[in-house]
Design a protein around this motif. Structure first.
Motif, mmCIF file in Angstrom:
data_model
loop_
_atom_site.group_PDB
_atom_site.id
_atom_site.type_symbol
_atom_site.label_atom_id
_atom_site.label_comp_id
_atom_site.label_asym_id
_atom_site.label_seq_id
_atom_site.Cartn_x
_atom_site.Cartn_y
_atom_site.Cartn_z
ATOM 1 N N GLN A 1 64.691 -30.831 22.416
ATOM 2 C CA GLN A 1 63.580 -31.000 21.466
ATOM 3 C C GLN A 1 63.612 -29.898 20.405
ATOM 4 O OE1 GLN A 1 60.538 -31.918 24.861
ATOM 5 N NE2 GLN A 1 59.588 -32.551 22.960
ATOM 6 N N ALA A 2 63.870 -28.663 20.860
ATOM 7 C CA ALA A 2 63.934 -27.545 19.916
ATOM 8 C C ALA A 2 65.102 -27.737 18.957
ATOM 9 C CB ALA A 2 64.072 -26.223 20.665
ATOM 10 N N ALA A 3 66.254 -28.170 19.489
ATOM 11 C CA ALA A 3 67.441 -28.392 18.652
ATOM 12 C C ALA A 3 67.109 -29.383 17.544
ATOM 13 C CB ALA A 3 68.588 -28.918 19.503
ATOM 14 N N VAL B 1 72.970 -37.213 27.630
ATOM 15 C CA VAL B 1 72.185 -36.451 26.652
ATOM 16 C C VAL B 1 71.607 -37.410 25.610
ATOM 17 C CG1 VAL B 1 72.209 -34.550 24.993
ATOM 18 C CG2 VAL B 1 73.642 -34.430 27.031
ATOM 19 N N ARG B 2 72.405 -38.390 25.207
ATOM 20 C CA ARG B 2 71.912 -39.356 24.218
ATOM 21 C C ARG B 2 70.767 -40.185 24.778
ATOM 22 N NH1 ARG B 2 77.062 -41.119 23.422
ATOM 23 N NH2 ARG B 2 78.208 -39.597 22.183
ATOM 24 N N LEU B 3 70.895 -40.545 26.062
ATOM 25 C CA LEU B 3 69.807 -41.302 26.696
ATOM 26 C C LEU B 3 68.516 -40.488 26.676
ATOM 27 C CD1 LEU B 3 71.202 -43.040 29.897
ATOM 28 C CD2 LEU B 3 70.025 -44.096 27.955
ATOM 29 N N GLY C 1 62.770 -39.769 21.618
ATOM 30 C CA GLY C 1 62.607 -40.228 20.232
ATOM 31 C C GLY C 1 63.298 -39.326 19.224
ATOM 32 N N LEU C 2 64.454 -38.772 19.600
ATOM 33 C CA LEU C 2 65.113 -37.784 18.739
ATOM 34 C C LEU C 2 66.462 -38.269 18.213
ATOM 35 C CD1 LEU C 2 64.536 -34.625 20.968
ATOM 36 C CD2 LEU C 2 63.182 -35.348 19.000
ATOM 37 N N THR C 3 66.748 -39.558 18.352
ATOM 38 C CA THR C 3 68.109 -40.017 18.016
ATOM 39 C C THR C 3 68.466 -39.797 16.547
ATOM 40 O OG1 THR C 3 67.081 -42.166 18.038
ATOM 41 C CG2 THR C 3 68.594 -41.687 19.839
ATOM 42 N N ASP C 4 67.450 -39.695 15.687
ATOM 43 C CA ASP C 4 67.748 -39.524 14.256
ATOM 44 C C ASP C 4 67.959 -38.065 13.855
ATOM 45 O OD1 ASP C 4 67.550 -42.185 13.925
ATOM 46 O OD2 ASP C 4 65.410 -42.146 13.398
ATOM 47 N N ALA C 5 67.691 -37.147 14.774
ATOM 48 C CA ALA C 5 67.807 -35.723 14.423
ATOM 49 C C ALA C 5 69.280 -35.371 14.177
ATOM 50 C CB ALA C 5 67.245 -34.867 15.547
#
Ligand code: TYD
Ligand code: MG
Length: 454
Positions: free
Chosen positions: A107-109, A131-133, A139-143
């Motif tokens: 989340q921090a990344a 990690v992708r899962l 909800g971070l896949t776009d980061a």
């Protein structure tokens, strides 16, 4: 005479010995000596050969700008870091397995990456798919985080030197493996080599490096304390597995205050920041019960109210039990001794259980009086009023000592609807807003006036 080669290293304290032994002479731990290859260049060797470069010395008055900071936007994390991430620094994040370190750092990344930092997340524990899962779940896949799964330190260093990221997260330092060192991943030498390489990289390239470290049963970062000395900042991620609260605590910070905490809640969608921890810690509090006392504490720079719960019951054993969660066992013994010898309240023949609700670990001596009140309340079967908070340090004589930040403690208590406080006399504050302050000179007065005992 040639010096004997050092070839056994204690996995607990890092002491080195030429011979194997069942017990480490350094720390007294059993079965912790493991054979490891000696360092190729030990101390002293560096002094042979050509002369070094002469140092440039400066005086102390040199004007330094404060280090630049990169806030993540996660306030709880930024506060613990001392205002944000400092470039060219190394941070160790320790915690029990499964407590949520990978979740927090992913989340921090994502947050750091979206503020424009080139961010690498290198996992040695999980496959990329895993990690992708997790990223999808959070909800971070776009980061714009760059992900790799690798354990070879050589390959990682080559990649980092070529790519020059601003932030690297290594999850975890115990899984990394350097082919220069002849021992298993997770051993002291490997952990030390990995930490050394990565902290050097941080300084050399001006990057921030975050190392994840697992904690052993004894509560230390697995391997030696040496990693703690190498890095600039050490954070611990704590909490009870069964509880949803998680506390990120700075135990060392070269760029900010130590002992600062950030509070999070583990939810189905990852870690959520808790901006009002007092409300959360008190949320499970029911009607006032004997043994329950609210302590107005200070964690880092922030006031935090927590509930101390005590249970006192006749023991069926010859040796009564003293069980503590979230508070120091030695300190409990001291308070029991003071109650017994200064106030005439014996606890012999009684089991004593003490618990800090919500999984917070309290280290402040200011909690002494709250602990004493919880014990007295449980023993006398008398509940304190629901709207009362307690704080104060107890000395061995039974006197109460005023503690710092009285005003902040009272302010927080007022904010959460408390209207009275039991505190040491002489705290230089004679009431705060609508707060009625019961100032006590010593523990005997508390025993008599608050609990009508003694
Ligand atoms: P993890 O970050 O893998 O822990 P660590 O890296 O410290 O070993 O977190 C593991 C636990 O967190 C796991 O038991 C499941 C829980 N979890 C949630 O409750 N919600 C979530 O959104 C995520 C990602 C994990
Ligand atoms: Mg993990």
């Amino acid at each position: 005479m040639a010096k004997p080669q050092i070839s056994y290293t204690c996995q607990s304290c890092g002491a080195q010995f030429p011979k194997w032994a069942g017990q480490c002479e350094g720390c007294g731990e059993w079965n912790t000596l493991v054979e490891e290859a000696p360092l190729s260049a030990g101390p002293g060797k560096a002094l042979k050969g050509p002369k070094g470069r002469k140092l440039i010395l400066t005086d102390l008055s040199a004007k330094e700008a404060p280090p630049p900071r990169h806030p993540s936007g996660m306030e709880e994390l930024d506060r613990v870091l001392g205002g944000g991430l400092v470039p060219a620094s190394a941070i160790l994040v320790g915690g029990d397995p499964g407590i949520g370190k990978s979740t927090l750092l992913l989340q921090a990344a994502a947050r750091f990456a979206s503020t424009g930092l080139r961010t690498f997340y290198i996992s040695g524990e999980e496959a990329s798919a895993q990690v992708r899962l997790r990223a999808a779940r959070l909800g971070l896949t776009d980061a714009p985080v760059q992900l790799a799964t690798e354990t070879s330190l050589r390959d990682i260093m080559t990649t980092l030197d070529a790519e020059r990221p601003d932030l690297v997260i290594i999850d975890s330092v115990q899984t990394m493996w350097s082919d220069n060192v002849d021992s298993a991943p997770g051993s002291v030498s490997q952990v030390r080599a990995t930490a050394q390489e990565l902290t050097t990289f941080a300084k050399r390239r001006g990057a921030a490096v975050i190392l994840v470290g697992h904690v052993t049963k004894e509560g230390q970062i697995a391997g030696p304390r040496v990693v703690e000395h190498m890095v600039d900042t050490v954070l611990y991620f704590e909490g009870e597995r069964g509880h949803q609260f998680r506390i990120l605590r700075s135990v060392k910070n070269r760029f900010g205050p130590a002992d600062e905490i950030g509070v999070f809640e583990m939810t189905g969608g990852g870690l959520a920041e808790v901006t009002n921890p007092s409300a959360l810690f008190l949320s499970e509090r029911g009607t006032p019960a004997p043994g329950s006392v609210v302590f107005a504490g200070i964690e880092g720079t922030r006031p935090v109210l927590v509930e101390f719960q005590a249970l006192v019951a006749p023991t069926p054993h010859s040796q009564p039990r003293r069980t503590v969660v979230g508070w120091d066992g030695g300190r409990l013994a001291m308070i029991l001794a003071v109650l017994e010898s200064r106030c005439g309240i014996p606890f012999a023949g009684l089991d004593v259980y003490l618990n800090v609700a919500g999984g917070l670990k309290v280290g402040e001596p200011a909690a002494d009086l709250a602990v004493a009140c919880a014990l007295l309340s449980a023993r006398e079967d008398t509940a304190l009023p629901a709207e009362c908070v307690v704080f104060g340090e107890i000395s061995l004589s039974g006197a109460l000592r005023p503690v710092g930040q009285t005003e902040n403690r009272l302010k927080e208590a007022t904010k959460l609807g408390f209207s009275s406080a039991i505190a040491p006399a002489g705290g230089k504050i004679s009431g705060f807003g609508g707060m009625s302050l019961r100032e006590m000179p010593d523990l005997t007065a508390v025993v008599g006036e608050v609990f009508g005992a003694g």
